[in-house]
Each structure stands twice: as C-alpha cells, then as structure tokens.
Design an enzyme around this catalytic site. Structure first.
Site, PDB file in Angstrom:
ATOM      1  CG  HIS A 142       9.694  12.804   8.204  1.00  0.00           C
ATOM      2  ND1 HIS A 142       9.770  13.873   7.342  1.00  0.00           N
ATOM      3  CD2 HIS A 142      10.806  12.053   7.976  1.00  0.00           C
ATOM      4  CE1 HIS A 142      10.876  13.780   6.615  1.00  0.00           C
ATOM      5  NE2 HIS A 142      11.529  12.675   6.977  1.00  0.00           N
ATOM      6  CG  ASP A 201      17.157  14.455   7.827  1.00  0.00           C
ATOM      7  OD1 ASP A 201      17.652  13.479   8.409  1.00  0.00           O
ATOM      8  OD2 ASP A 201      16.462  14.359   6.780  1.00  0.00           O
ATOM      9  CG  HIS A 225      14.415  13.213   3.857  1.00  0.00           C
ATOM     10  ND1 HIS A 225      15.458  12.437   4.348  1.00  0.00           N
ATOM     11  CD2 HIS A 225      14.083  12.690   2.654  1.00  0.00           C
ATOM     12  CE1 HIS A 225      15.738  11.490   3.477  1.00  0.00           C
ATOM     13  NE2 HIS A 225      14.921  11.608   2.439  1.00  0.00           N
ATOM     14  CG  ASP A 267      19.389  12.342   5.502  1.00  0.00           C
ATOM     15  OD1 ASP A 267      19.694  13.465   5.943  1.00  0.00           O
ATOM     16  OD2 ASP A 267      18.265  11.821   5.678  1.00  0.00           O
TER      17      ASP A 267
END
Ligand code: FKS
Ligand code: ZN
Length: 344
Positions: A161, A197, A199, A286
């Site tokens: 991020h 991931d 996200h 995740d």
C-alpha cells in the site's frame, strides 16, 4: 529455499487500530512474522538468513528523498511538539479543498500529505523496522540475482500500500517494489509483480503505473466494497508507455476458489505472454476463508496450488510477505505457497 528474516521487525508495533468504530488490537502485529518463521523452520524450508543493512540509495530508487526524511524524522518532531504516544495522521484533504504539490509546513498537515489513512501509526522505531523490511526484500532479490531459483523475504511491516511518497494500510516502504527495481537495476529487462494479497496494492500500482518494464497483476477485493476503496478497478490499465502493463482483477465479496482461480489463471497467462525475466510475488494470504478482515473463501490447500502454478513460470522468483491475519493458519498458508512452489 532461503528465507530472509530479521527480528528487527519487532521495532514496529502500532498496538491499536480503529476498526469499525472500535479501538482494537492491531491486526498487523509482530506475532504474524513469528508464526510464519516458526512454520518455515517446522517444515525445514531451508536456511533462515539475517539481511545486511543496505544504503538508502536502493530505497530511493522507489521512494522520494523528502518522504524518507519525513518518515525518519517525524517521530522526533512529534515529541518536540510536546506530544506523547505514537504519531497518527487524522485529517485528509477532501475533494472540496485544493490539492498540494509540495509538502505543507505544519506537522499534522504534512502527516496527511504523506499518508492516505490511519491503519497504522509511526512509533519511535517504525523507520528502523521499515528499513529492515526493505533490507529483507533487497537481500532476497540479491540472492535470486546471484543464482537462487527463488527466495522468501519474510518482510514486516508489509509494503504494497506504500507509494512513492506515502504510507497507509500498515505499509511504510514498498518492499516488493524495491525488490522489483533491484532486479531492473541489475540486468533484468522486464519484471512482473503478481500481487495475490486480498487487498489491492495501490502503492505498487502508483509506483509503476507509467512504466512498461514492470507488469503488475493484482487480484483483490473489489474497491466498490473493500479497502483501499479508491483504486484497483479493472479500467486502470496504466498510463503513457505503461498503458496495458497494469492488470487489476477486482473480485466480489464471498469469492471462492473457483472464481479466484479463474482470475488467477487469466493473470497467469498474461504474465507469461509478457515474458518477464524475473518475478516478484506480493504474498498476502488474507484471501483465506477464516481471515478476520477479508471476504474471500480460499482454503489452506489452495495455497499449495498457487505455489505450484507460480513455479510453472520457471522464472527467478522472489516471494515478499504482505498480509494475512488468521494467525492460526497464517504459517501454514504462507509456507504452503512456498512448498507448492518447491514441488512438495
Ligand atoms: C479493519 C480494516 C483494516 C486496513 C487493511 C490493510 C491491509 C494490509 C494488507 C498488507 F498486505 F499490506 F498487509 N483496514 N479495521 O493486508 O494489504
Ligand atoms: Zn491484504
């Protein structure tokens, strides 16, 4: 496979976060890296190696010097302003306010300038921990550059991020981007980053958006419902010479293995067609069904399959740890990818 790891990740621990109106223990806690390390040892994946310290120059290939200075110094500034506790941004520029193209003077305004959320704080030693996570990715990249088929950079805090000059989503330095740039700077002409991931890796996307020598493919929760919300749509395909080199696969809440796998296989084929000479995996686990902050339904065995299919690229490969919060299965899921890769 060699694992690169340093206990210096303990130097970063935000303690708490605000989750749906409640102050809770942060999901991104030091125990995460310990759990993955324990599993690496348990299955005998290979040696665990402490990364050396790298010059800031390797990180400045991705992040701006002013952002790095800010990260390094902001805690001291916070204390000098008479504040205790950790450094937290709390106010961001709304669309009704003019955008800035240079950092503002005040501490709080600068904190918002260099961040996009308050998922994690900056503690007295966050800078050191983030530097050591970047060192971990660089050492993994260097192992692959010197002939290892693959390596695992057990980075913490995570990185995808974080953009050129901003932190957010528990990330401060973009470990995967720093590693990809290391490959480019040492003879690789084309690098692919495969972000599995849960996200969207908005930081990685921002860093390489206008480049054609890094292909980014990302599978993630659709920004219509999932963090980081404002980036990660399929229509974002890159800009300028980077047009066509950014591939987003937003997926709905409740996505199970078959739908996830179909997107994964499409991305796999496109990465293959790009013919990269090196591969970086942003390895978040995740997407697991029990993950406490995610909405996909992958099971532990699926991570083995993911690793097997990554091995089919037959490319020099660096795995860089990102997210994964179901602590009971975190070690198994992350190491399953690596064992699947190795043909276990
Ligand atoms: C629950 C919402 C949490 C922040 C989610 C950050 C995800 C981080 C990650 C990384 F790989 F970077 F670690 N919102 N309060 O998993 O993408
Ligand atoms: Zn994640």
């Amino acid at each position: 496979m060699k694992t690169f790891y340093t206990a210096d990740h303990h130097l970063h621990h935000s303690g708490m976060e605000l989750s749906f109106g409640r102050i809770v223990e942060t999901f991104e806690k030091p125990e995460r890296a310990e759990i993955v390390l324990r599993r690496v040892k348990e299955v005998g994946l290979g040696p665990v190696i402490e990364p050396p310290a790298y010059d800031r120059a390797a990180i400045e290939r991705v992040h701006t010097p002013d952002y790095l200075d800010f990260l390094q110094n902001v805690f001291a500034e916070w204390r000098a302003a008479g504040r205790d506790g950790e450094v937290w941004p709390y106010s961001w520029r709304h669309r009704s306010m003019p955008m800035l193209d240079a950092p503002p003077a005040s501490l709080d305004a600068r904190l918002s300038y260099y961040s996009f959320d308050m998922a994690g704080s900056i503690t007295e030693t966050t800078w050191q921990a983030a530097r050591r996570a970047a060192d971990t990715a660089l050492a993994g990249a260097d192992a692959v550059l010197s002939g290892e088929r693959a390596a695992f950079a057990l980075c913490r805090p995570p990185g995808h991020h974080a953009g050129r000059d901003f932190f957010g989503g528990y990330c401060y330095l973009n470990n995967a981007a720093i590693a990809a740039q290391r490959f480019l700077d040492n003879g690789h002409a084309r690098v692919a980053i495969f972000d599995v991931d849960y996200h969207h890796g908005n930081g990685t996307q921002e860093i390489f958006y206008d480049r054609d020598n890094v292909l980014l493919a990302s599978l993630h929760g659709d920004p219509d419902f999932e963090f980081p919300f404002h980036l990660g749509y399929a229509r974002e395909r890159g800009a300028g010479r980077g047009e066509g080199f950014n591939l987003n696969y937003p997926l709905p809440a409740g996505t199970g293995w078959l739908e996830w796998q179909a997107a994964f296989e499409d991305a796999h084929a496109r990465i293959g067609a790009y013919a990269p000479t090196a591969l970086v995996i942003s390895l978040g686990v995740d997407a697991f069904k029990e993950d406490p902050i995610s909405q996909f339904k992958l099971e532990s065995e699926h991570f083995l399959t993911i690793g097997r299919r990554i091995a089919d690229f037959a490319l020099p490969t660096l795995f860089v740890m990102e997210g994964g919060y179901a602590v009971d299965a975190l070690g198994i899921n992350a190491v399953n990818v690596l064992q699947g890769f190795e043909g276990a």
